[in-house]
Write an enzyme that holds these catalytic residues in place. Structure first.
Site, PDB file in Angstrom:
ATOM      1  N   SER A   1      -9.379  -0.054  -2.162  1.00  0.00           N
ATOM      2  CA  SER A   1      -9.438   0.858  -1.018  1.00  0.00           C
ATOM      3  C   SER A   1      -9.301   0.069   0.283  1.00  0.00           C
ATOM      4  O   SER A   1     -10.173  -0.730   0.625  1.00  0.00           O
ATOM      5  CB  SER A   1     -10.766   1.616  -1.044  1.00  0.00           C
TER       6      SER A   1
ATOM      7  N   THR B   1      -2.868   4.626   9.017  1.00  0.00           N
ATOM      8  CA  THR B   1      -4.071   5.373   9.422  1.00  0.00           C
ATOM      9  C   THR B   1      -5.385   4.655   9.133  1.00  0.00           C
ATOM     10  O   THR B   1      -6.407   4.988   9.722  1.00  0.00           O
ATOM     11  CB  THR B   1      -4.137   6.728   8.688  1.00  0.00           C
TER      12      THR B   1
ATOM     13  N   HIS C   1       0.866  -1.185   0.000  1.00  0.00           N
ATOM     14  CA  HIS C   1       0.000   0.000   0.000  1.00  0.00           C
ATOM     15  C   HIS C   1       0.903   1.235   0.000  1.00  0.00           C
ATOM     16  O   HIS C   1       1.972   1.217   0.619  1.00  0.00           O
ATOM     17  CB  HIS C   1      -0.882  -0.045   1.263  1.00  0.00           C
TER      18      HIS C   1
ATOM     19  N   CYS D   1      -6.671   7.036  11.882  1.00  0.00           N
ATOM     20  CA  CYS D   1      -7.205   8.406  11.900  1.00  0.00           C
ATOM     21  C   CYS D   1      -8.650   8.417  12.398  1.00  0.00           C
ATOM     22  O   CYS D   1      -9.347   7.397  12.373  1.00  0.00           O
ATOM     23  CB  CYS D   1      -7.089   9.052  10.528  1.00  0.00           C
TER      24      CYS D   1
ATOM     25  N   GLU E   1       0.718   4.099   1.528  1.00  0.00           N
ATOM     26  CA  GLU E   1       0.960   4.822   2.784  1.00  0.00           C
ATOM     27  C   GLU E   1       2.157   4.260   3.567  1.00  0.00           C
ATOM     28  O   GLU E   1       3.041   5.030   3.968  1.00  0.00           O
ATOM     29  CB  GLU E   1      -0.303   4.855   3.655  1.00  0.00           C
TER      30      GLU E   1
HETATM   31 FE1  SF4 Z   1      -6.558   8.813   5.009  1.00  0.00          FE
HETATM   32 FE2  SF4 Z   1      -7.770   9.344   7.342  1.00  0.00          FE
HETATM   33 FE3  SF4 Z   1      -6.572  11.296   5.982  1.00  0.00          FE
HETATM   34 FE4  SF4 Z   1      -8.831  10.238   5.100  1.00  0.00          FE
HETATM   35  S1  SF4 Z   1      -8.569  11.417   7.015  1.00  0.00           S
HETATM   36  S2  SF4 Z   1      -7.012  10.682   3.870  1.00  0.00           S
HETATM   37  S3  SF4 Z   1      -8.589   8.074   5.679  1.00  0.00           S
HETATM   38  S4  SF4 Z   1      -5.573   9.522   6.903  1.00  0.00           S
END
Ligand code: SF4
Length: 290
Positions: free
Chosen positions: A226, A170, A131, A198, A133
Site C-alpha cells: 500500500s 493521489t 503502481h 487526494c 494508478e
Molecule cells: Fe485513492 Fe484517495 Fe480515492 Fe482513497 S480517496 S481511493 S486514497 S484517490
C-alpha cells in the site's frame, strides 16, 4: 500501553465504495461468471481474501493489459486505482462485462490529463513506477506524459516546451512531492502545477505529522504494497521525527519496538480494514512492555 489513536485513519471513501461495489457484484446472480478484479482492488490482502471467499478472483499484477489477455469471458472489475483507455478498449473488444470501481478523485486526474493533452500541453506525472494508478493515468495520453518518481528522474527530463504541466498521483507524500515539484519548477519555470494528492491522503498524513509528536513510537497498520500506508510511515519518521513501523496485523509487532516505551501512536492506510486496526489497538492497550 497508552495508545494515541490518530484520526482520521483507515478506509477512505474511494476504498469503501470500491469494496462495496465488488461485494454487490459478487452477490448479483445476473453478473456473468467468473468475476475477476483486475489487480488488487485495494492494496490489502485481507480485503482481497474476503472477496476471494465470495467468488471474486483477483488477477494480481500491475500491467492490466497483460492481465486482461488472460480473461476470455465473464465480468471484470476495474479497481479504485483506475485503468488506461487501452484496457477499457481491450475489455470491450473481448466482450467482457465491465464494472468500474475507479475512485472519483482518480477519474478527475484522468480527465485533467486528457484536457491538458488536448490543449497541447506536455505533462510530467509525479508518481510511483510500477503502481497501477500511474499506469492508468499515463495511459490517458502516453505520447504526452512522462512519469517521474524522484529527483534523478527530474534531472533526466528533457521537455523544453512552452506548455508544460505537472500532475501528481493521489497517494504521494505531500512533503516529498513538494520537493520534486520545486526541482521541476527550478528547471522549467513555465510549468503549471496540478497537485492531485487526494483529501483523504492529505488528512491522514497531516494527522500523523501532528498527532504522533508525543508518541514514543508509531505503528502504521497497512499492507506492504500500500503506497499510502508506506507514506504514513515515512511522514511519521521524517516529519514527526518518531520511530515508525508498518504492520500488517498485531502479529507483526516486534516486542523490541515497544521495549522501554510508554506511548504508542496508531494509524492505518486508506486500504486497511477497520477491524484489523482495532485488533492492533486492543493488543497494544493490553500490552505490558518490559
Ligand atoms: Fe485513492 Fe484517495 Fe480515492 Fe482513497 S480517496 S481511493 S486514497 S484517490
Amino acid at each position: 500501553m497508552e495508545v494515541i489513536k490518530i484520526t482520521p485513519r483507515g478506509y477512505c471513501y474511494g476504498v469503501v465504495d470500491a469494496v462495496s461495489l465488488a461485494r454487490d457484484v459478487a452477490s448479483d446472480p445476473k453478473m456473468p461468471r467468473p468475476i475477476y478484479i483486475l489487480g488488487q482492488i485495494v492494496h490489502n490482502r485481507h480485503t482481497v481474501e474476503e472477496l476471494e471467499k465470495l467468488g471474486v478472483r483477483t488477477m494480481d499484477g500491475s500491467d492490466r493489459l497483460q492481465l486482461i489477455a488472460g480473461i476470455d469471458h465473464g465480468t471484470v472489475i476495474f479497481t479504485a486505482h483506475g485503468v488506461s483507455p487501452a484496457v477499457r478498449i481491450e475489455a470491450a473488444r473481448k466482450g467482457l462485462k465491465t464494472i468500474d470501481a475507479t475512485c472519483p478523485d482518480v477519474t478527475r486526474t484522468h480527465d485533467l490529463i486528457r484536457e491538458l493533452a488536448a490543449q497541447d500541453y506536455s505533462i510530467i506525472y509525479v508518481g510511483k513506477k510500477g503502481h497501477p494508478e500511474p499506469e492508468g493515468a499515463v495511459g490517458e495520453a502516453p505520447d504526452r506524459v512522462q512519469l517521474v518518481e524522484n529527483q534523478a528522474d527530474v534531472e533526466a527530463l528533457d521537455v523544453n516546451v512552452p506548455r508544460l504541466a505537472v500532475v501528481t498521483q493521489t497517494t504521494l507524500s505531500q512533503w516529498d512531492t513538494q520537493a520534486i515539484i520545486e526541482s521541476i519548477r527550478a528547471r522549467y519555470p513555465q510549468a503549471e502545477v496540478h497537485n492531485e494528492i487526494c483529501l483523504a491522503t492529505q488528512q491522514r498524513q497531516e494527522a500523523v505529522a501532528t498527532q504522533s509528536r508525543e508518541a514514543d513510537v508509531v505503528l502504521v497498520v497497512g499492507d506492504e504494497r500500500s503506497n499510502n500506508s508506506n507514506r504514513l510511515v515515512q511522514v511519521a519518521r521524517e516529519i514527526a521525527g518518531r520511530p515508525a513501523y508498518l504492520v500488517g496485523t498485531a502479529q507483526d509487532i516486534d516486542p523490541a519496538w515497544l521495549k522501554g516505551r510508554r506511548k504508542v501512536a496508531v494509524t492505518s492506510g486508506t486500504s486497511t480494514p477497520t477491524h484489523i486496526t482495532r485488533d492492533v489497538i486492543q493488543f497494544l492497550e493490553d500490552y505490558q512492555p518490559e
